[in-house]
Design a protein around this motif. Structure first.
Motif, mmCIF file in Angstrom:
data_model
loop_
_atom_site.group_PDB
_atom_site.id
_atom_site.type_symbol
_atom_site.label_atom_id
_atom_site.label_comp_id
_atom_site.label_asym_id
_atom_site.label_seq_id
_atom_site.Cartn_x
_atom_site.Cartn_y
_atom_site.Cartn_z
ATOM 1 N N ARG A 1 -13.750 71.016 71.968
ATOM 2 C CA ARG A 1 -12.405 70.501 71.717
ATOM 3 C C ARG A 1 -12.196 69.997 70.219
ATOM 4 N NH1 ARG A 1 -11.336 66.317 76.471
ATOM 5 N NH2 ARG A 1 -9.629 65.674 75.115
ATOM 6 N N SER A 2 -13.162 69.430 69.927
ATOM 7 C CA SER A 2 -13.342 68.953 68.651
ATOM 8 C C SER A 2 -13.253 70.018 67.459
ATOM 9 C CB SER A 2 -14.555 68.226 68.445
ATOM 10 O OG SER A 2 -15.775 69.182 68.306
ATOM 11 N N GLY A 3 -13.465 71.287 67.821
ATOM 12 C CA GLY A 3 -13.460 72.495 66.671
ATOM 13 C C GLY A 3 -14.886 72.542 66.280
ATOM 14 N N ARG A 4 -15.765 71.919 66.780
ATOM 15 C CA ARG A 4 -17.215 72.297 66.416
ATOM 16 C C ARG A 4 -17.476 73.361 67.211
ATOM 17 N NH1 ARG A 4 -21.306 67.615 68.034
ATOM 18 N NH2 ARG A 4 -19.580 67.178 69.768
ATOM 19 N N ALA B 1 -14.748 69.144 80.184
ATOM 20 C CA ALA B 1 -15.211 68.923 78.781
ATOM 21 C C ALA B 1 -14.735 67.458 78.267
ATOM 22 C CB ALA B 1 -15.159 69.903 77.654
ATOM 23 N N ILE B 2 -15.503 66.584 78.051
ATOM 24 C CA ILE B 2 -14.831 65.449 77.353
ATOM 25 C C ILE B 2 -14.782 65.471 75.830
ATOM 26 C CG2 ILE B 2 -15.868 63.992 79.221
ATOM 27 C CD1 ILE B 2 -18.069 63.171 77.206
ATOM 28 N N LEU B 3 -14.037 64.573 75.364
ATOM 29 C CA LEU B 3 -13.561 64.967 73.812
ATOM 30 C C LEU B 3 -14.984 64.991 73.065
ATOM 31 C CD1 LEU B 3 -11.527 65.095 71.656
ATOM 32 C CD2 LEU B 3 -11.306 62.754 71.494
ATOM 33 N N SER B 4 -16.059 64.123 73.224
ATOM 34 C CA SER B 4 -17.104 63.915 72.376
ATOM 35 C C SER B 4 -18.280 65.109 72.832
ATOM 36 C CB SER B 4 -17.893 62.706 72.514
ATOM 37 O OG SER B 4 -17.933 62.547 73.939
ATOM 38 N N SER B 5 -17.790 66.031 73.507
ATOM 39 C CA SER B 5 -18.837 67.022 73.961
ATOM 40 C C SER B 5 -19.122 67.911 72.944
ATOM 41 C CB SER B 5 -18.664 67.620 75.446
ATOM 42 O OG SER B 5 -17.181 68.200 75.202
ATOM 43 N N SER B 6 -20.252 68.750 72.947
ATOM 44 C CA SER B 6 -20.683 69.756 72.288
ATOM 45 C C SER B 6 -20.307 71.187 72.778
ATOM 46 C CB SER B 6 -22.030 69.665 71.905
ATOM 47 O OG SER B 6 -22.542 68.272 71.498
ATOM 48 N N PRO B 7 -20.003 72.065 71.883
ATOM 49 C CA PRO B 7 -19.851 73.426 72.328
ATOM 50 C C PRO B 7 -21.176 73.747 73.092
ATOM 51 C CG PRO B 7 -20.272 73.439 69.921
ATOM 52 C CD PRO B 7 -20.138 71.895 70.540
ATOM 53 N N GLU B 8 -20.977 74.704 74.145
ATOM 54 C CA GLU B 8 -22.042 74.972 75.239
ATOM 55 C C GLU B 8 -22.326 76.420 75.195
ATOM 56 O OE1 GLU B 8 -23.694 71.847 77.372
ATOM 57 O OE2 GLU B 8 -24.163 73.881 77.038
ATOM 58 N N TYR C 1 -9.984 71.958 76.684
ATOM 59 C CA TYR C 1 -11.069 72.768 77.063
ATOM 60 C C TYR C 1 -11.941 72.942 75.737
ATOM 61 C CZ TYR C 1 -7.526 74.392 80.602
ATOM 62 O OH TYR C 1 -6.512 74.466 81.430
ATOM 63 N N ASN C 2 -13.342 72.988 76.320
ATOM 64 C CA ASN C 2 -14.327 73.767 75.445
ATOM 65 C C ASN C 2 -14.336 75.307 75.874
ATOM 66 O OD1 ASN C 2 -15.143 71.199 74.310
ATOM 67 N ND2 ASN C 2 -17.359 71.236 75.250
ATOM 68 N N MET C 3 -14.383 76.093 74.728
ATOM 69 C CA MET C 3 -14.349 77.569 75.075
ATOM 70 C C MET C 3 -15.600 78.384 74.705
ATOM 71 S SD MET C 3 -11.304 77.892 76.299
ATOM 72 C CE MET C 3 -11.065 79.501 76.414
ATOM 73 N N GLY C 4 -15.891 79.568 75.223
ATOM 74 C CA GLY C 4 -17.008 80.110 74.934
ATOM 75 C C GLY C 4 -16.829 81.737 74.663
ATOM 76 N N TRP C 5 -17.554 82.338 73.981
ATOM 77 C CA TRP C 5 -17.496 83.823 74.141
ATOM 78 C C TRP C 5 -18.818 84.345 74.586
ATOM 79 C CZ3 TRP C 5 -13.474 87.066 74.014
ATOM 80 C CH2 TRP C 5 -12.357 86.746 73.384
ATOM 81 N N PHE C 6 -18.894 85.377 75.801
ATOM 82 C CA PHE C 6 -19.994 85.841 76.019
ATOM 83 C C PHE C 6 -19.874 87.375 76.090
ATOM 84 C CE2 PHE C 6 -22.591 82.047 77.613
ATOM 85 C CZ PHE C 6 -21.438 81.339 77.751
ATOM 86 N N ARG C 7 -20.831 88.026 76.182
ATOM 87 C CA ARG C 7 -21.045 89.645 76.269
ATOM 88 C C ARG C 7 -21.997 90.099 77.297
ATOM 89 N NH1 ARG C 7 -22.824 91.096 69.935
ATOM 90 N NH2 ARG C 7 -25.068 90.600 70.337
ATOM 91 N N GLN C 8 -21.754 91.206 77.625
ATOM 92 C CA GLN C 8 -22.749 91.848 78.482
ATOM 93 C C GLN C 8 -22.661 93.460 78.274
ATOM 94 O OE1 GLN C 8 -22.299 91.267 82.946
ATOM 95 N NE2 GLN C 8 -24.222 91.535 83.341
#
Length: 126
Positions: A52-55, A100-107, A31-38
């Motif tokens: 996934r890559s840690g970027r 997410a694929i392995l080469s994908s960027s964080p979003e 998984y690619n993961m994210g934090w959001f706030r409201q």
């Protein structure tokens, strides 16, 4: 169905720190993961994301103060929040992009994410 559970929020004073956690089910390492706030009366906004890559990437408002990290063995991401300010007061949500694929960027785009946690409240008093 992927479940995300956040924890670590609380009431702190300006200048304090908190570490938020989000534990996921399923094949977390993919998984690619994210934090959001409201904040009350405001739209949800991007905070930080880790691929996934840690970027990782950060919103300008938190860069230098917040750090996102992941522990694949624990199926958990963290958000270390330092020097918290009253404007950081919000419900913080984690989100998972399970395609997410392995080469994908964080979003930073929220519509990319498939699953969301229930949120954890962070309140910063001045």
């Amino acid at each position: 169905q992927v479940q995300l559970v956040e924890s670590g929020g609380g009431l702190v004073q300006a200048g304090d720190s908190l570490r938020l956690s989000c534990t996921a089910s399923g094949t977390f390492s993919r998984y690619n993961m994210g934090w959001f706030r409201q904040a009350p009366g405001k739209d949800r906004e991007f905070v930080a994301a880790i691929a996934r890559s840690g970027r990782n990437i950060y919103a300008d408002t938190v860069k230098g103060r917040f750090t996102i990290s992941r522990d694949n063995a624990k199926k958990t991401i963290y958000l270390q929040t330092n020097n918290l300010q009253p404007e950081d007061t919000a419900v913080y949500y984690c989100a998972a992009d399970v395609n997410a694929i392995l080469s994908s960027s964080p979003e930073s785009r929220d519509y990319v994410y498939d699953y969301w946690g229930q949120g954890t409240q962070v309140t910063v008093s001045s």
